[in-house]
Design a protein around this motif. Structure first.
Motif, PDB file in Angstrom:
ATOM      1  N   ARG A  98       0.811  -1.214   0.000  1.00  0.00           N
ATOM      2  CA  ARG A  98       0.000   0.000   0.000  1.00  0.00           C
ATOM      3  C   ARG A  98       0.846   1.266   0.000  1.00  0.00           C
ATOM      4  NH1 ARG A  98      -4.666  -2.470   0.227  1.00  0.00           N
ATOM      5  NH2 ARG A  98      -6.062  -0.707   0.411  1.00  0.00           N
ATOM      6  N   ARG A 147      -4.363   4.065 -11.552  1.00  0.00           N
ATOM      7  CA  ARG A 147      -5.379   5.076 -11.228  1.00  0.00           C
ATOM      8  C   ARG A 147      -6.623   4.469 -10.558  1.00  0.00           C
ATOM      9  NH1 ARG A 147      -3.819  10.284 -11.272  1.00  0.00           N
ATOM     10  NH2 ARG A 147      -5.555  11.715 -11.507  1.00  0.00           N
ATOM     11  N   THR A 173      -5.944   3.069  -7.185  1.00  0.00           N
ATOM     12  CA  THR A 173      -5.678   4.150  -6.242  1.00  0.00           C
ATOM     13  C   THR A 173      -6.982   4.756  -5.743  1.00  0.00           C
ATOM     14  OG1 THR A 173      -3.664   4.658  -7.442  1.00  0.00           O
ATOM     15  CG2 THR A 173      -4.471   6.352  -5.950  1.00  0.00           C
ATOM     16  N   LEU A 174      -7.892   5.037  -6.672  1.00  0.00           N
ATOM     17  CA  LEU A 174      -9.157   5.652  -6.286  1.00  0.00           C
ATOM     18  C   LEU A 174      -9.939   4.750  -5.329  1.00  0.00           C
ATOM     19  CD1 LEU A 174     -10.188   7.357  -9.640  1.00  0.00           C
ATOM     20  CD2 LEU A 174      -9.276   8.443  -7.574  1.00  0.00           C
ATOM     21  N   MET A 220      -8.604   2.665  -3.278  1.00  0.00           N
ATOM     22  CA  MET A 220      -7.869   2.679  -2.013  1.00  0.00           C
ATOM     23  C   MET A 220      -8.170   3.954  -1.210  1.00  0.00           C
ATOM     24  SD  MET A 220      -3.752   2.241  -1.855  1.00  0.00           S
ATOM     25  CE  MET A 220      -3.515   0.728  -2.713  1.00  0.00           C
ATOM     26  N   LEU A 221      -8.396   5.056  -1.942  1.00  0.00           N
ATOM     27  CA  LEU A 221      -8.564   6.356  -1.284  1.00  0.00           C
ATOM     28  C   LEU A 221      -9.937   6.541  -0.651  1.00  0.00           C
ATOM     29  CD1 LEU A 221      -6.858   8.732  -3.874  1.00  0.00           C
ATOM     30  CD2 LEU A 221      -5.974   8.019  -1.653  1.00  0.00           C
ATOM     31  N   MET A 245     -10.475   7.051   3.098  1.00  0.00           N
ATOM     32  CA  MET A 245      -9.200   7.378   3.739  1.00  0.00           C
ATOM     33  C   MET A 245      -9.135   8.859   4.114  1.00  0.00           C
ATOM     34  SD  MET A 245      -5.394   6.673   2.177  1.00  0.00           S
ATOM     35  CE  MET A 245      -5.419   4.895   2.144  1.00  0.00           C
TER      36      MET A 245
END
Lengths: 167, 375
Positions: free
Chosen positions: A89, A101, A104-105, A107-108, A111
């Motif tokens: 991560r 991309r 990532t989105l 994962m975010l 957060m």
């Protein structure tokens, strides 16, 4: 506080958030050294110590990115693989954010308070990028002007490009 | 360039308080700190870079940081060139992270002579820059640091994305790359048994609460750090305003708790302060945990009229000077834990020699029928 692995006094404390769950590890000096925690130059220490996941990847290592169903995605700039990202991560370089991309989105989400930057921007970089965009626009126009034999327009465009380049 | 010994010979600006040290707010808010994470656009992040790539990034970063006006006569050292004790001194002063201290060649610390700004090169990110000031000064810290960041942008190309902001190794820092925090001293809330309730409320609104040395450290000496967690979606100023508001409220609760304790149970407060004073003035062997906890109570005494307000500065300086690496630096050699306990006690007795016994109780007994009005 006692070491998680023996009864000595803990002197090394690690905390890591993994998918929203807090992992805490307390170690005494000897256990920390034994597990290589005294030189944490890599990622994902808590996982390394807890054995919850493999150790962080070795830079430039010969680990194949192959997974069942074809090779896993990797960053063309630095070689950091999607499997590395999902494991540690962390990202390998600035371009990884473009390569991964969608991941990532995902994962975010949850957060941060938002998903889009709304703060300071580097003025110099923005200006440089705007200049590069304008230059490529002008060069395209110049090419089509030459192709259509509009030499007067081409001369004007050429001067504008020169001025912008030297600015 | 400044030598390490010169850098650490003097206490940091924030340790000696500066203006406003005696006002009510400083009693609860010891320091404000802001850090920004930045990476170079065209270099792999330090954790993934190989040795050669790390050195290449380092060679771009170091001259740019050293050229900043406040950093011209700064201390600048590769971590490989510092002894473990020297690195630990920098950790104890909050000038570098514990993770950074574990690094060697290819990583460096550049620290301004008054220790108001420090830069970590090749930490988890290429650049971690920090501003630290005494008291409640988050906005001032951010403005000062942001100005240096803007200056750096002229010579360094930072990794930035229009949607995601400043790109960082860990996505938890993405966006502003900013972590703003305050170090709070909350003995009143601890003694009044309200600390859990207050900290839970802080946590609920999305702010992080940690112990003295950040993530994973225990809370010692009633010291707590409150910081933002989110770095994406809001401007830096909005994050700082929210933190300032919440920290102001926590400081207010602390003030109320102290007042109420003195009103409801003055004997208990006087006893705690008197005992802390007695131990620190007379102990010959004291470990750092016990010393920190007693110094914390002494500091409470200085904030509630038992000692002159200037004693707060003495406490803040001692909080730093009695820590293991500072003691070893002072002694000029490696010390065993037993030796440290003895030297720690020596320093405490010596520095507190001129501090008169707490007076609050005595004022109350000088009963002339009127309230002395002392708080």
């Amino acid at each position: 506080m006692k070491c998680d692995f023996c009864d000595q006094k803990a002197t090394v404390f690690l905390t890591q958030l993994v998918e929203g769950n807090m992992k805490k590890v307390c170690l005494c000096e000897a256990c920390a050294k034994e597990r290589g925690v005294t030189d944490p130059t890599g990622f994902s220490l808590a996982d390394l110590v807890l054995g919850g996941a493999p150790a962080f990847p070795v830079p430039g290592g010969a680990e194949p990115f192959a997974t069942p169903g074809g090779p896993a995605k990797a960053c063309p700039s630095c070689g950091f693989g999607l499997d590395d990202l999902l494991r540690v991560r962390r990202f390998g370089c600035a371009d990884c954010y473009g390569t991964f991309r969608d991941e990532t989105l995902a994962m975010l989400r949850g957060m941060h308070r938002g998903l889009r930057h709304n703060g300071k921007t580097p003025k110099g970089l923005i200006a440089r990028e705007a200049k590069q965009r304008r230059l490529s626009e002008l060069r395209e126009k110049l090419e089509s002007a030459i192709a259509s034999e509009s030499y007067e327009e081409a001369a004007g465009l050429r001067d504008e490009i020169r001025n912008l380049e030297s600015a | 360039m400044m030598r390490f010994s010169t850098l650490v010979k003097h206490p940091a600006d924030w340790m000696t308080g500066g203006p406003g040290v005696a006002d009510g707010e400083h009693a609860a808010v010891i320091t404000s700190r802001v850090r920004l994470a930045r990476n170079l656009r065209r270099h792999p992040f330090p954790g993934w870079a190989n040795r050669e790539q790390r050195v290449a990034a380092f060679e771009v970063l170091r001259p740019a940081v050293e050229a900043l006006a406040p950093m011209k006569k700064a201390f600048s050292g590769e971590l490989g060139g510092l002894s473990p004790v020297q690195k630990q001194v920098l950790v104890e002063r909050h000038l570098i992270s514990r993770e950074h201290a574990a690094r060697g060649e290819g990583s460096a610390a550049v620290i301004e002579r008054r220790q108001r700004f420090s830069f970590m090169l090749n930490e988890e990110d290429h650049l971690r820059m920090q501003s630290i000031q005494a008291g409640m000064r988050l906005s001032a810290c951010f403005e000062a640091l942001s100005a240096l960041d803007t200056e750096l942008e002229e010579s360094l190309e930072f990794a930035f994305d229009a949607d995601l902001g400043y790109l960082t190794t860990c996505p938890t820092n993405l966006g502003t790359g900013m972590r703003a925090s305050a170090m709070l001293h909350l003995p009143g809330l601890v003694l009044a048994d309200q600390i859990t309730q207050v900290l839970q409320a802080v946590h609920k609104i999305g702010l992080a609460v940690r112990g003295l040395y950040g993530e994973g450290t225990e809370s010692l000496g009633n010291l707590y750090q409150i910081s933002n967690q989110s770095t994406l979606g809001e401007p830096e100023e909005a994050v700082i305003r929210r933190l300032e508001r919440v920290i102001g409220q926590v400081a207010g609760h602390e003030r109320n708790a102290r007042e109420k304790l003195l009103e409801d149970d003055p004997g208990m407060v006087a006893d705690k302060i008197g005992r802390a004073y007695g131990v620190l003035r007379h102990a010959h062997l004291i470990d750092s945990k016990e010393a920190l906890n007693h110094l914390s109570i002494l500091r409470l005494g200085a904030g509630t009229g038992f000692f002159p307000a200037e004693a707060i500065v003495t406490c803040d300086t001692l909080l730093m000077d009695i820590q293991p690496a500072h003691l070893q630096l002072h002694a000029g050699r490696k010390l065993s834990p037993d030796e440290r306990d003895a030297i720690r006690a020596d320093i405490l007795r010596e520095r507190l020699e001129s501090l008169d016994a707490p007076t609050h109780g005595r004022d109350d007994s000088d009963d002339d029928g009127e309230d002395s009005g002392e708080s």
